[in-house]
Motif scaffolding. Sequence first.
Motif, PDB file in Angstrom:
ATOM      1  N   ALA A 195       0.836  -1.206   0.000  1.00 17.11           N
ATOM      2  CA  ALA A 195       0.000   0.000   0.000  1.00 17.11           C
ATOM      3  C   ALA A 195       0.871   1.257   0.000  1.00 17.11           C
ATOM      4  CB  ALA A 195      -0.936   0.000   1.203  1.00 17.11           C
ATOM      5  N   VAL A 196       1.933   1.243   0.776  1.00 18.14           N
ATOM      6  CA  VAL A 196       2.854   2.378   0.814  1.00 18.14           C
ATOM      7  C   VAL A 196       3.494   2.577  -0.555  1.00 18.14           C
ATOM      8  CG1 VAL A 196       5.048   3.198   1.760  1.00 18.14           C
ATOM      9  CG2 VAL A 196       3.332   2.205   3.277  1.00 18.14           C
ATOM     10  N   GLN A 197       3.949   1.497  -1.148  1.00 16.23           N
ATOM     11  CA  GLN A 197       4.605   1.577  -2.459  1.00 16.23           C
ATOM     12  C   GLN A 197       3.647   2.108  -3.523  1.00 16.23           C
ATOM     13  OE1 GLN A 197       4.087  -0.533  -5.349  1.00 16.23           O
ATOM     14  NE2 GLN A 197       5.803   0.295  -6.477  1.00 16.23           N
ATOM     15  N   GLU A 198       2.410   1.622  -3.526  1.00 14.96           N
ATOM     16  CA  GLU A 198       1.414   2.087  -4.504  1.00 14.96           C
ATOM     17  C   GLU A 198       1.121   3.575  -4.324  1.00 14.96           C
ATOM     18  OE1 GLU A 198       0.051   0.602  -7.144  1.00 14.96           O
ATOM     19  OE2 GLU A 198       1.272  -1.177  -6.739  1.00 14.96           O
ATOM     20  N   GLU A 199       0.957   4.000  -3.083  1.00 15.22           N
ATOM     21  CA  GLU A 199       0.674   5.416  -2.818  1.00 15.22           C
ATOM     22  C   GLU A 199       1.852   6.285  -3.222  1.00 15.22           C
ATOM     23  OE1 GLU A 199      -1.332   8.708  -2.142  1.00 15.22           O
ATOM     24  OE2 GLU A 199      -2.218   6.711  -2.045  1.00 15.22           O
ATOM     25  N   LEU A 200       3.037   5.816  -2.942  1.00 13.45           N
ATOM     26  CA  LEU A 200       4.238   6.546  -3.331  1.00 13.45           C
ATOM     27  C   LEU A 200       4.313   6.706  -4.845  1.00 13.45           C
ATOM     28  CD1 LEU A 200       6.927   7.885  -2.601  1.00 13.45           C
ATOM     29  CD2 LEU A 200       7.964   5.617  -2.646  1.00 13.45           C
ATOM     30  N   MET A 201       4.041   5.638  -5.580  1.00 10.09           N
ATOM     31  CA  MET A 201       4.091   5.714  -7.044  1.00 10.09           C
ATOM     32  C   MET A 201       3.032   6.684  -7.582  1.00 10.09           C
ATOM     33  SD  MET A 201       6.699   4.011  -7.750  1.00 10.09           S
ATOM     34  CE  MET A 201       6.586   4.144  -9.512  1.00 10.09           C
ATOM     35  N   GLU A 202       1.830   6.642  -7.009  1.00 11.38           N
ATOM     36  CA  GLU A 202       0.777   7.563  -7.437  1.00 11.38           C
ATOM     37  C   GLU A 202       1.165   9.007  -7.153  1.00 11.38           C
ATOM     38  OE1 GLU A 202      -2.035   7.085  -9.261  1.00 11.38           O
ATOM     39  OE2 GLU A 202      -1.168   5.084  -9.502  1.00 11.38           O
ATOM     40  N   THR A 203       1.766   9.231  -6.016  1.00  8.97           N
ATOM     41  CA  THR A 203       2.209  10.581  -5.650  1.00  8.97           C
ATOM     42  C   THR A 203       3.282  11.074  -6.610  1.00  8.97           C
ATOM     43  OG1 THR A 203       1.667  10.192  -3.326  1.00  8.97           O
ATOM     44  CG2 THR A 203       3.201  11.995  -3.809  1.00  8.97           C
ATOM     45  N   ILE A 204       4.217  10.203  -6.939  1.00 11.56           N
ATOM     46  CA  ILE A 204       5.279  10.566  -7.890  1.00 11.56           C
ATOM     47  C   ILE A 204       4.681  10.900  -9.245  1.00 11.56           C
ATOM     48  CG2 ILE A 204       7.244   9.654  -9.192  1.00 11.56           C
ATOM     49  CD1 ILE A 204       8.024   8.152  -6.585  1.00 11.56           C
ATOM     50  N   LYS A 205       3.729  10.117  -9.707  1.00 11.32           N
ATOM     51  CA  LYS A 205       3.080  10.381 -11.000  1.00 11.32           C
ATOM     52  C   LYS A 205       2.389  11.746 -10.993  1.00 11.32           C
ATOM     53  CE  LYS A 205       2.238   5.568 -12.211  1.00 11.32           C
ATOM     54  NZ  LYS A 205       1.218   4.515 -12.349  1.00 11.32           N
ATOM     55  N   LYS A 206       1.688  12.049  -9.880  1.00  7.95           N
ATOM     56  CA  LYS A 206       1.000  13.342  -9.775  1.00  7.95           C
ATOM     57  C   LYS A 206       2.004  14.491  -9.793  1.00  7.95           C
ATOM     58  CE  LYS A 206      -2.957  11.557  -7.217  1.00  7.95           C
ATOM     59  NZ  LYS A 206      -3.608  11.475  -5.901  1.00  7.95           N
ATOM     60  N   LEU A 207       3.117  14.312  -9.079  1.00  6.94           N
ATOM     61  CA  LEU A 207       4.140  15.356  -9.049  1.00  6.94           C
ATOM     62  C   LEU A 207       4.769  15.557 -10.423  1.00  6.94           C
ATOM     63  CD1 LEU A 207       5.887  14.576  -5.647  1.00  6.94           C
ATOM     64  CD2 LEU A 207       4.500  16.577  -6.208  1.00  6.94           C
ATOM     65  N   GLU A 208       5.011  14.467 -11.137  1.00  3.10           N
ATOM     66  CA  GLU A 208       5.573  14.579 -12.484  1.00  3.10           C
ATOM     67  C   GLU A 208       4.613  15.337 -13.396  1.00  3.10           C
ATOM     68  OE1 GLU A 208       6.339  10.475 -13.460  1.00  3.10           O
ATOM     69  OE2 GLU A 208       8.429  10.631 -12.802  1.00  3.10           O
ATOM     70  N   LYS A 209       3.328  15.022 -13.309  1.00  4.64           N
ATOM     71  CA  LYS A 209       2.329  15.715 -14.132  1.00  4.64           C
ATOM     72  C   LYS A 209       2.288  17.198 -13.778  1.00  4.64           C
ATOM     73  CE  LYS A 209      -2.443  15.683 -15.601  1.00  4.64           C
ATOM     74  NZ  LYS A 209      -3.762  15.087 -15.501  1.00  4.64           N
ATOM     75  N   HIS A 210       2.309  17.487 -12.482  1.00  3.22           N
ATOM     76  CA  HIS A 210       2.293  18.878 -12.033  1.00  3.22           C
ATOM     77  C   HIS A 210       3.530  19.620 -12.545  1.00  3.22           C
ATOM     78  CE1 HIS A 210       1.422  22.316  -9.516  1.00  3.22           C
ATOM     79  NE2 HIS A 210       2.631  22.242  -8.989  1.00  3.22           N
ATOM     80  N   ASN A 211       4.694  18.976 -12.453  1.00  2.00           N
ATOM     81  CA  ASN A 211       5.928  19.594 -12.935  1.00  2.00           C
ATOM     82  C   ASN A 211       5.883  19.829 -14.434  1.00  2.00           C
ATOM     83  OD1 ASN A 211       7.104  19.815 -10.421  1.00  2.00           O
ATOM     84  ND2 ASN A 211       8.202  17.879 -10.578  1.00  2.00           N
ATOM     85  N   GLU A 212       5.298  18.895 -15.185  1.00  2.00           N
ATOM     86  CA  GLU A 212       5.149  19.082 -16.634  1.00  2.00           C
ATOM     87  C   GLU A 212       4.280  20.300 -16.920  1.00  2.00           C
ATOM     88  OE1 GLU A 212       3.622  15.428 -18.208  1.00  2.00           O
ATOM     89  OE2 GLU A 212       5.495  14.349 -17.843  1.00  2.00           O
ATOM     90  N   GLU A 213       3.196  20.445 -16.163  1.00  2.00           N
ATOM     91  CA  GLU A 213       2.308  21.597 -16.348  1.00  2.00           C
ATOM     92  C   GLU A 213       3.036  22.899 -16.019  1.00  2.00           C
ATOM     93  OE1 GLU A 213      -1.050  20.622 -13.918  1.00  2.00           O
ATOM     94  OE2 GLU A 213      -1.744  19.085 -15.315  1.00  2.00           O
TER      95      GLU A 213
END
Length: 71
Positions: free
Chosen positions: A23-41
Amino acid sequence: MNKSQLVDVVAKNAGLKKKEAEAVQEELMETIKKLEKHNEELEKEKLAKEEEARKYSEESQEYIAKEKEYS
Protein backbone atom coordinates in the motif's frame (compact mmCIF):
# COMPACT_ATOMS: atom_id res chain seq x y z
CA MET A 1 15.09 -4.29 -8.26
CA ASN A 2 11.53 -5.15 -9.22
CA LYS A 3 8.32 -4.14 -7.46
CA SER A 4 8.09 -7.31 -5.37
CA GLN A 5 11.66 -6.96 -4.18
CA LEU A 6 11.07 -3.31 -3.32
CA VAL A 7 7.98 -4.20 -1.31
CA ASP A 8 9.95 -6.88 0.56
CA VAL A 9 12.74 -4.44 1.42
CA VAL A 10 10.31 -1.74 2.55
CA ALA A 11 8.37 -4.22 4.66
CA LYS A 12 11.52 -5.51 6.31
CA ASN A 13 13.16 -2.12 6.91
CA ALA A 14 10.00 -0.40 8.13
CA GLY A 15 8.71 -3.33 10.15
CA LEU A 16 5.54 -3.54 8.08
CA LYS A 17 3.47 -6.44 6.83
CA LYS A 18 3.87 -7.08 3.12
CA LYS A 19 0.33 -5.80 2.39
CA GLU A 20 1.08 -2.59 4.25
CA ALA A 21 4.32 -2.13 2.36
CA GLU A 22 2.48 -2.73 -0.93
CA ALA A 23 0.00 0.00 0.00
CA VAL A 24 2.85 2.38 0.81
CA GLN A 25 4.60 1.58 -2.46
CA GLU A 26 1.41 2.09 -4.50
CA GLU A 27 0.67 5.42 -2.82
CA LEU A 28 4.24 6.55 -3.33
CA MET A 29 4.09 5.71 -7.04
CA GLU A 30 0.78 7.56 -7.44
CA THR A 31 2.21 10.58 -5.65
CA ILE A 32 5.28 10.57 -7.89
CA LYS A 33 3.08 10.38 -11.00
CA LYS A 34 1.00 13.34 -9.77
CA LEU A 35 4.14 15.36 -9.05
CA GLU A 36 5.57 14.58 -12.48
CA LYS A 37 2.33 15.72 -14.13
CA HIS A 38 2.29 18.88 -12.03
CA ASN A 39 5.93 19.59 -12.94
CA GLU A 40 5.15 19.08 -16.63
CA GLU A 41 2.31 21.60 -16.35
CA LEU A 42 4.59 24.08 -14.59
CA GLU A 43 7.23 23.63 -17.30
CA LYS A 44 4.63 24.30 -20.01
CA GLU A 45 3.52 27.47 -18.20
CA LYS A 46 7.14 28.57 -17.85
CA LEU A 47 7.80 28.04 -21.56
CA ALA A 48 4.66 29.97 -22.47
CA LYS A 49 5.73 32.89 -20.28
CA GLU A 50 9.22 32.85 -21.76
CA GLU A 51 7.75 32.94 -25.27
CA GLU A 52 5.48 35.83 -24.32
CA ALA A 53 8.45 37.73 -22.85
CA ARG A 54 10.51 37.07 -26.00
CA LYS A 55 7.72 38.41 -28.23
CA TYR A 56 7.32 41.46 -26.01
CA SER A 57 11.06 42.07 -26.16
CA GLU A 58 11.10 41.80 -29.95
CA GLU A 59 8.15 44.20 -30.23
CA SER A 60 9.87 46.65 -27.90
CA GLN A 61 13.08 46.50 -29.91
CA GLU A 62 11.15 47.12 -33.14
CA TYR A 63 9.38 50.10 -31.55
CA ILE A 64 12.70 51.57 -30.36
CA ALA A 65 14.24 51.10 -33.81
CA LYS A 66 11.32 52.91 -35.46
CA GLU A 67 11.51 55.73 -32.92
CA LYS A 68 15.21 56.16 -33.74
CA GLU A 69 14.35 56.38 -37.44
CA TYR A 70 11.98 59.27 -36.78
CA SER A 71 14.38 61.08 -34.45
